[in-house]
Design an enzyme around this catalytic site. Structure first.
Site, PDB file in Angstrom:
ATOM      1  N   GLU A  63       0.818  -1.218   0.000  1.00 27.92           N
ATOM      2  CA  GLU A  63       0.000   0.000   0.000  1.00 27.92           C
ATOM      3  C   GLU A  63       0.847   1.261   0.000  1.00 27.92           C
ATOM      4  O   GLU A  63       0.530   2.231  -0.686  1.00 27.92           O
ATOM      5  CB  GLU A  63      -0.950   0.007   1.201  1.00 27.92           C
ATOM      6  CG  GLU A  63      -2.022  -1.086   1.178  1.00 27.92           C
ATOM      7  CD  GLU A  63      -2.936  -0.993  -0.035  1.00 27.92           C
ATOM      8  OE1 GLU A  63      -2.968   0.056  -0.705  1.00 27.92           O
ATOM      9  OE2 GLU A  63      -3.627  -1.985  -0.317  1.00 27.92           O
ATOM     10  N   GLY A  86      10.292   7.243  -6.538  1.00 27.20           N
ATOM     11  CA  GLY A  86       9.786   8.584  -6.273  1.00 27.20           C
ATOM     12  C   GLY A  86       9.161   8.760  -4.896  1.00 27.20           C
ATOM     13  O   GLY A  86       8.993   7.792  -4.153  1.00 27.20           O
ATOM     14  N   TYR A 129      -6.408   6.545   3.761  1.00 25.04           N
ATOM     15  CA  TYR A 129      -6.507   5.479   2.762  1.00 25.04           C
ATOM     16  C   TYR A 129      -5.811   4.200   3.211  1.00 25.04           C
ATOM     17  O   TYR A 129      -6.406   3.106   3.212  1.00 25.04           O
ATOM     18  CB  TYR A 129      -5.940   5.922   1.396  1.00 25.04           C
ATOM     19  CG  TYR A 129      -5.693   4.720   0.542  1.00 25.04           C
ATOM     20  CD1 TYR A 129      -6.740   4.090  -0.108  1.00 25.04           C
ATOM     21  CD2 TYR A 129      -4.426   4.130   0.485  1.00 25.04           C
ATOM     22  CE1 TYR A 129      -6.546   2.921  -0.814  1.00 25.04           C
ATOM     23  CE2 TYR A 129      -4.220   2.960  -0.218  1.00 25.04           C
ATOM     24  CZ  TYR A 129      -5.278   2.359  -0.866  1.00 25.04           C
ATOM     25  OH  TYR A 129      -5.093   1.198  -1.551  1.00 25.04           O
ATOM     26  N   ASP A 131      -9.459   6.094  -2.758  1.00 24.91           N
ATOM     27  CA  ASP A 131      -8.265   6.514  -3.492  1.00 24.91           C
ATOM     28  C   ASP A 131      -8.705   7.158  -4.803  1.00 24.91           C
ATOM     29  O   ASP A 131      -9.898   7.402  -5.012  1.00 24.91           O
ATOM     30  CB  ASP A 131      -7.339   5.315  -3.737  1.00 24.91           C
ATOM     31  CG  ASP A 131      -7.888   4.410  -4.820  1.00 24.91           C
ATOM     32  OD1 ASP A 131      -9.134   4.367  -4.990  1.00 24.91           O
ATOM     33  OD2 ASP A 131      -7.089   3.752  -5.514  1.00 24.91           O
ATOM     34  N   CYS A 138     -19.967  -2.144 -19.528  1.00 19.93           N
ATOM     35  CA  CYS A 138     -19.936  -2.012 -18.070  1.00 19.93           C
ATOM     36  C   CYS A 138     -21.158  -2.659 -17.425  1.00 19.93           C
ATOM     37  O   CYS A 138     -22.295  -2.386 -17.812  1.00 19.93           O
ATOM     38  CB  CYS A 138     -19.883  -0.534 -17.685  1.00 19.93           C
ATOM     39  SG  CYS A 138     -19.827  -0.301 -15.893  1.00 19.93           S
TER      40      CYS A 138
END
Length: 345
Positions: A33, A77, A116, A134, A198
């Site tokens: 995570e 990063g 989160y 998120d 969908c």
DNA sequence: AAGGCGGGGCA
DNA sequence: TGCCCAGCCTT
């Protein structure tokens, strides 16, 4: 079938085979995570493999040197994630007997663990009804319920969290949370989502009202700052060079770089900085040659770094020089790493 | 409440 | 090119 059951069914039929989906070990879920914050699965995956190999348990991570953690993190990063990761590993070992806390509110106290991540670990590892929100979830909820509140406004954040609480599946919060994120990443994508196929199309308000392409709404973009970096690359005939650690605030904290002269515009005459450079590297009467004629523009999300590498060859010995054979042991930003690979020391 | 913090992928 | 990505921390 309702929203949450539909999402979970879609997930069981479409989920990707990812390593952190084979475990409920809080250490590994936490690790994944943190790595995936603001980071695509494809980019984070090889780092997860490396970390679990080198640090199979939280104890292994806790006893590592921070520089080793940063070195393994190199290229991913947002390096404060790596520093907080290491800090929290030590915290877990020293203050939690090596066991991660098992509730959302307790997880939230850990450094680097926000709303989160606490929700993700609590639901995935401990089946707590803690909805994750998120970037994917913002998008799915904004479109499905046709909500145009900005997702980065205080009001928007509250509203989407509320919606997430309303739709989360109480029978299976672990799979629901992963399902809605996966659905956002794979099906309800930012660009050209697959609305045609969908399973939620018939009840999607955003689709009905033709708002899919404009949702979610996000407030203003970050302004980009331009900076001019001049790196002084020393090559001594004793096979040494100089590196310095970036300290304090700002980018690349804790990573290494060559001695830096930052200017407010492109340098056209290096001799104007001759004395400053010689003082910085503690050498005299050096000759400086330009490595790249045009600045390399290294783009961060909020800064453009116009970078020129200047090469100084010397026969003198260096104060605090590092052997060239060891240069790849230091954690460096990609900008520096690319140069080291391109430059034939 | 707003700004800072990486690097890469994609249209 | 601009936008986005399994966000969090500091001010």
């Amino acid at each position: 079938m309702n929203f949450s059951k539909e999402i979970i069914q879609w997930y069981f039929q479409n989920k990707r085979d990812l390593p952190w989906r084979k475990t409920k070990d809080p250490y590994r879920i936490w690790l994944s995570e943190i790595m995936l914050q603001q980071t695509r699965v494809a980019q984070g995956l090889p780092y997860y493999e490396k970390f679990t190999e080198v640090f199979p348990t939280v104890y292994d991570l806790a006893k590592a040197e921070e520089s080793q953690v940063l070195k393994l993190w190199q290229g991913l990063g947002y390096y404060s994630r790596a520093r907080n990761l290491h800090y929290t590993a030590k915290d877990i070992v020293n203050n939690y007997n090596g066991e991660f806390p098992s509730s959302y509110s307790a997880l939230l106290k850990l450094k680097g663990v926000g709303d989160y991540t606490a929700s993700a670990i609590a639901s995935i590892c401990f089946d707590e009804i803690a909805p994750v929100v998120d970037g994917n979830v913002y998008r799915v909820l904004a479109r499905y319920f046709d909500v145009d509140l900005p997702i980065n406004s205080t009001e928007g954040i509250k509203m989407f969290k509320k919606l997430a609480f309303e739709v989360i599946d109480h029978d299976d919060p672990a799979n629901f949370n992963q399902a809605i994120m996966e659905f956002g990443a794979v099906q309800c994508k930012p660009q050209s989502p697959y609305c045609i196929i969908c399973p939620l199309a018939s009840s999607c308000l955003g689709l009905k009202n033709q708002h899919v392409t404009t949702l979610p709404v996000k407030l203003k973009k970050t302004k980009v700052k331009n900076r001019w970096f001049n790196y002084i690359v020393i090559v001594s005939n004793q096979e040494e060079t100089l590196l310095e650690e970036r300290k304090g605030k700002g980018i690349w904290q804790g990573l290494y770089q060559f001695p830096l002269v930052e200017t407010d515009k492109a340098v056209d005459d290096i001799e104007q900085h001759q004395l400053e450079i010689e003082e910085m590297i503690a050498l005299k009467d050096v000759s400086i040659t330009q490595f790249n004629q045009k600045p390399i523009i290294h783009k961060l999300s909020h800064q453009h770094l116009h970078t020129t590498f200047w090469v100084v060859e010397t026969t003198n010995s260096l104060k605090n020089g590092i052997p060239l054979q060891e240069i790849r042991k230091y954690p460096v930003p990609i900008l520096i790493g690319n140069f080291i690979e391109a430059f034939d020391f």
